[in-house]
Scaffold this active site. Structure first.
Site, PDB file in Angstrom:
ATOM      1  N   HIS A 121       0.865  -1.172   0.000  1.00 20.68           N
ATOM      2  CA  HIS A 121       0.000   0.000   0.000  1.00 20.68           C
ATOM      3  C   HIS A 121       0.906   1.228   0.000  1.00 20.68           C
ATOM      4  O   HIS A 121       2.081   1.146   0.379  1.00 20.68           O
ATOM      5  CB  HIS A 121      -0.878   0.022   1.254  1.00 20.68           C
ATOM      6  CG  HIS A 121      -2.002  -0.980   1.234  1.00 20.68           C
ATOM      7  ND1 HIS A 121      -2.991  -0.963   0.275  1.00 20.68           N
ATOM      8  CD2 HIS A 121      -2.289  -2.020   2.063  1.00 20.68           C
ATOM      9  CE1 HIS A 121      -3.850  -1.955   0.517  1.00 20.68           C
ATOM     10  NE2 HIS A 121      -3.445  -2.615   1.589  1.00 20.68           N
ATOM     11  N   CYS A 163      -0.321   2.696  -4.426  1.00 18.17           N
ATOM     12  CA  CYS A 163      -1.059   3.917  -4.726  1.00 18.17           C
ATOM     13  C   CYS A 163      -0.207   5.135  -4.395  1.00 18.17           C
ATOM     14  O   CYS A 163       0.703   5.081  -3.564  1.00 18.17           O
ATOM     15  CB  CYS A 163      -2.358   3.981  -3.925  1.00 18.17           C
ATOM     16  SG  CYS A 163      -3.681   2.971  -4.611  1.00 18.17           S
TER      17      CYS A 163
END
Length: 277
Positions: A121, A163
């Site tokens: 992430h 991301c």
């Protein structure tokens, strides 16, 4: 076109500082250096793959389904390029920092290059260990020319599947037609790095639960096809095109349905990079 379950790799943001340098001078090295990196050292180099799938409950982050497919694909691809691949799973931020520090202190003098792939992430400027964020700049700083002398002047590639924010790309329809080295040469400490991000700054990065992330699928596919034919930046341009044109999100939630993605390459390489010699 992908129609399986798609997920994103997201989370938090950091400030950054801008410094102004006054004055400059022109430097003549006195020599016309080779235009491509020397890749015929005894070893291609190390490829570290950090695969973070499961996160501590305190982070509130979900498990990254499909990431093991990416890790296996990357391992096969870089082993095929003769890299010494080291897979590391579910590392905390402290583990990641310790790993980067340790690898940077190894003797890379007989290695042509260094590759680090991070699957996790993330958000702009940060990636996540299993217990929280760490600045990407902190990780890469271990390999700067003034810290890791045995990689000075050699390509250092950081590939980031994460991301970089929460924006969504809706896409738009198009209407288009068809060395000899000098003993004391000084180079910038940040030279010879390349960052291949899965998405543009501020945007989500998509991952398929069955086939892995769009970016890593495309990167591995293009490397297998062109690593022995094309220069690396040309390969990455083909990766960009593949991600941009062949993938689109599928979701029952209209907010996340039919979204697009474009990778982002930031290069401080000073020569052309060929994986063959």
């Amino acid at each position: 076109m992908e129609n399986n379950k798609t997920s994103v790799d997201s989370k938090s943001i950091n400030n950054f500082e801008v410094k102004t340098i006054h004055g400059s001078k022109s430097v003549d090295s006195g020599i016309y250096l080779d235009s491509s990196y020397k890749m015929d050292y005894p070893e291609m180099g190390i490829c570290i793959i950090i695969n973070n799938k499961n996160f501590h409950k305190s982070t509130g982050m979900s498990s990254r389904s499909g990431t093991d497919v990416d890790a296996a694909n990357l391992r096969e691809t870089f082993m095929g390029l003769k890299y010494q691949v080291r897979n590391k799973n579910d590392l905390t931020r402290e583990d990641i920092l310790e790993l980067m520090d340790s690898v940077s202190k190894e003797d890379h003098s007989k290695r042509s290059s260094f590759v680090c792939v991070i699957l996790s992430h993330g958000d702009e400027g940060v990636i996540y260990g299993t217990n929280g964020p760490v600045e990407l700049k902190k990780l890469t700083s271990f390999f700067r020319g003034d810290y890791c002398r045995s990689l000075t002047g050699k390509p250092k590639l950081f590939i980031i599947q994460a991301c970089r924010g929460t924006e969504l790309d809706c896409g738009i329809e198009t209407d288009s037609g068809t060395d000899e080295e000098m003993a004391c040469q000084k180079i910038p400490v940040e030279a010879d790095f390349l960052y291949a991000y899965s998405t543009a700054p501020g945007y989500y990065s998509w991952r398929n639960s069955k086939d892995g992330s769009w970016f890593i699928q495309s990167l591995c596919s293009m490397l297998k096809l062109y690593a022995h034919k094309l220069e690396f930046m040309h390969i990455l341009t083909r990766v960009n095109r593949k991600v941009a044109t062949e993938f689109e999100s599928f979701s029952l939630d209209s907010t996340f349905h039919a979204k697009k993605q474009i990778p982002c390459i930031v290069s401080m390489l000073t020569k052309e990079l060929y994986f063959y010699h």
